[in-house]
Design a protein around this motif. Structure first.
Motif, short mmCIF file in Angstrom:
data_model
loop_
_atom_site.label_atom_id
_atom_site.label_comp_id
_atom_site.label_asym_id
_atom_site.label_seq_id
_atom_site.Cartn_x
_atom_site.Cartn_y
_atom_site.Cartn_z
N TRP A 191 0.73 -1.04 0.06
CA TRP A 191 -0.04 0.06 0.11
C TRP A 191 0.62 1.25 0.02
N LEU A 192 1.92 1.25 0.63
CA LEU A 192 3.03 2.49 0.86
C LEU A 192 3.44 2.55 -0.62
N ALA A 193 3.69 1.49 -1.34
CA ALA A 193 4.65 1.49 -2.66
C ALA A 193 3.52 2.29 -3.51
N ILE A 194 2.27 1.87 -3.55
CA ILE A 194 1.40 2.42 -4.43
C ILE A 194 1.06 3.94 -4.17
N ALA A 195 1.01 4.19 -2.85
CA ALA A 195 0.93 5.80 -2.58
C ALA A 195 2.20 6.49 -3.15
N LEU A 196 3.35 6.03 -2.93
CA LEU A 196 4.46 6.59 -3.53
C LEU A 196 4.54 6.68 -4.83
N THR A 197 4.12 5.73 -5.51
CA THR A 197 4.12 5.76 -7.13
C THR A 197 3.18 6.96 -7.68
N LEU A 198 2.11 6.85 -6.95
CA LEU A 198 1.17 7.96 -7.24
C LEU A 198 1.70 9.51 -7.07
N ILE A 199 2.22 9.84 -5.74
CA ILE A 199 2.93 10.98 -5.28
C ILE A 199 3.83 11.48 -6.26
N THR A 200 4.90 10.70 -6.53
CA THR A 200 6.05 11.05 -7.16
C THR A 200 5.69 11.25 -8.79
N ALA A 201 4.80 10.55 -9.41
CA ALA A 201 4.28 10.94 -10.73
C ALA A 201 3.56 12.34 -10.76
N PHE A 202 2.74 12.48 -9.79
CA PHE A 202 1.92 13.83 -9.94
C PHE A 202 2.82 14.90 -9.52
N MET A 203 3.85 14.61 -8.73
CA MET A 203 4.82 15.72 -8.24
C MET A 203 5.54 16.31 -9.35
N ALA A 204 6.02 15.44 -10.44
CA ALA A 204 6.93 15.79 -11.53
C ALA A 204 6.07 16.81 -12.51
N VAL A 205 4.60 16.21 -12.63
CA VAL A 205 3.76 16.82 -13.33
C VAL A 205 3.60 18.31 -12.89
N GLU A 206 3.49 18.59 -11.44
CA GLU A 206 2.85 19.52 -10.92
C GLU A 206 4.16 20.62 -10.87
N VAL A 207 5.47 20.27 -10.91
CA VAL A 207 6.64 21.07 -10.91
C VAL A 207 6.48 21.84 -12.44
N ALA A 229 2.95 28.90 -5.42
CA ALA A 229 2.02 28.01 -4.55
C ALA A 229 1.81 26.71 -5.06
N LEU A 230 2.00 26.42 -6.45
CA LEU A 230 2.20 24.93 -6.92
C LEU A 230 3.54 24.20 -6.80
N ILE A 231 4.57 25.16 -6.89
CA ILE A 231 5.88 24.64 -6.67
C ILE A 231 6.02 24.40 -5.18
N SER A 232 5.37 25.19 -4.37
CA SER A 232 5.56 24.94 -2.99
C SER A 232 4.95 23.64 -2.57
N ASP A 233 3.61 23.34 -3.27
CA ASP A 233 2.88 22.10 -2.90
C ASP A 233 3.94 20.84 -3.32
N ALA A 234 4.32 21.20 -4.64
CA ALA A 234 5.38 20.24 -5.23
C ALA A 234 6.51 19.56 -4.14
N ALA A 235 7.02 20.78 -3.52
CA ALA A 235 7.97 20.54 -2.55
C ALA A 235 7.40 19.86 -1.29
N HIS A 236 6.27 20.25 -0.83
CA HIS A 236 5.57 19.27 0.20
C HIS A 236 5.29 17.71 -0.42
N LEU A 252 -2.96 16.73 1.24
CA LEU A 252 -4.39 16.72 1.18
C LEU A 252 -5.00 18.20 1.42
N PHE A 253 -4.95 18.85 2.82
CA PHE A 253 -5.15 20.05 3.15
C PHE A 253 -4.72 21.18 2.52
N ALA A 254 -3.36 20.95 2.18
CA ALA A 254 -2.78 22.01 1.49
C ALA A 254 -3.39 22.31 0.03
N PHE A 255 -3.73 20.98 -0.56
CA PHE A 255 -4.27 21.21 -2.08
C PHE A 255 -5.58 21.61 -1.95
N ILE A 256 -6.37 21.37 -0.79
CA ILE A 256 -7.67 22.08 -0.69
C ILE A 256 -7.72 23.54 -0.29
#
Length: 352
Positions: free
Chosen positions: A42-58, A68-75, A185-189
């Motif tokens: 479960w942790l590996a699945i979450a890691l894959t999702l977060i890493t992929a989206f982080m690259a797109v967000e940057v 703000a988006l770059i800060s979220d990516a840093a988070h 999640l709260f940061a994105f909201i």
């Protein structure tokens, strides 16, 4: 007078006499409802999702000129780091005890939880600084692109948080990673609400205000992780166990005269251990008393890893008249524990 020392362990291992071994740990396995392999998956699945989206967000953050988006990516980078730490710690904790590491490396999970708590506080401090700075000098932001990215970020973090919630969150290690994702999640909201306000009203300071609200949540989560991991490192009793009340309960059992050198600690989150020196009345069955106390600890407190040294008390112990009279302390009469650690629990002066 016989010396009856026994270690009871709910897991594979071997029993051995411990005397007054107050730091003894054991090989008791995690009493998790979810297996360690499932946790890692479960942790590996979450890691894959977060890493992929982080690259797109940057990339989008640079295109939209959105700090703000770059800060979220840093988070999100700290989220990914927290999950990697959790996965490494879980593998270390699964290694069998050997050599000088008689606990194994189970506390690697607590080190990971402490690192996660510290990074939440440090990241919160940085975001607080940025938020306050933007209150006075709000930057120009591409509101529409910021809003769309934040909404996708909310979905990604909801899925990631759900994945981690399926793992065993009684582990401080997993809980640390979960708190990182939840705060992201709260940061994105907050970012989405701020972007919506910017798009509809042009009030650019909304981004900074939302950030400061999220910072407060980050400080709360980070402090909680540091406090709980610190309790384990300082050998404190589990938060739900009152050692004094437990000692009084043990000494109230039939044939038990005194309980001292009572120590309760946690090897890692969810794995409590206990050791104590028990004095029973002359002629009492030491082995039966030990079994009864072990069952009480298991049933009432969920403590299955215990080291109890059970001895017969000498006859003069039952004539002690003045609690606190050092000349008549039973521990001195018995020739054990010249300086007991912590309070001494004695039976009330009545016959069982």
């Amino acid at each position: 007078m016989g010396d009856h020392s026994h270690e009871h362990e709910a897991g594979p291992g071997h029993a051995h006499g411990s005397g007054h071994d107050h730091g003894a740990g054991g090989h008791a396995g995690h009493s998790h409802g979810v297996s360690a392999d499932a946790d890692r998956r479960w942790l590996a699945i979450a890691l894959t999702l977060i890493t992929a989206f982080m690259a797109v967000e940057v990339v989008i953050g640079v295109i939209a000129s959105s700090l703000a988006l770059i800060s979220d990516a840093a988070h999100m980078l700290t989220d990914a780091a927290s999950i990697v730490l959790a996965l490494i710690a879980m593998r270390l904790a699964a290694r069998p005890a050997r050599g000088g590491f008689t606990y194994g490396l189970k506390r690697a999970e607590i080190l990971s939880a402490q690192a996660n708590g510290l990074t939440l506080l440090l990241l919160g401090a940085w975001l607080a600084y940025e938020g306050i700075r933007r209150l006075f000098n709000p930057p120009g932001v591409e509101g529409g692109l910021m809003l769309a990215t934040a909404l996708v970020g909310i979905v990604v973090n909801v899925v990631a948080a759900w994945c981690i919630s399926k793992a065993n969150r009684t582990s401080l290690n997993v809980e640390g990673a979960y708190q990182h994702i939840l705060n992201d999640l709260f940061a994105f909201i907050g970012t989405a609400i701020a972007a919506l306000i910017v798009v509809t009203t042009g009030f650019a300071r909304a981004d900074a205000i939302a950030t400061l609200v999220v910072v407060a949540l980050m400080f709360k989560a980070g402090y909680g992780l540091l406090r709980e991991s610190g309790r384990i490192f300082l050998e404190a009793a589990p938060a739900h166990v009152d050692p004094d009340a437990l000692g009084d309960k043990l000494v109230a059992e039939p044939a038990v005269i005194e309980v001292h050198d009572l120590h309760i600690w946690q090897i890692t989150s969810g794995q409590a251990a206990l050791s104590a020196h028990i004095l029973v009345e002359p002629g009492g069955d030491c082995h039966a008393v030990r079994r009864d106390l072990e069952e009480l600890l298991r049933h009432d407190y969920g403590i299955t890893h215990t080291t109890l040294q059970v001895d017969h008390a000498p006859v003069p112990v039952r004539q002690v008249a003045l609690p606190g009279d050092r000349a008549l302390l039973p521990t001195e009469d018995a020739g054990h524990c010249e300086e007991p650690h912590g309070p001494v629990h004695r039976e009330e002066p009545h016959e069982h």
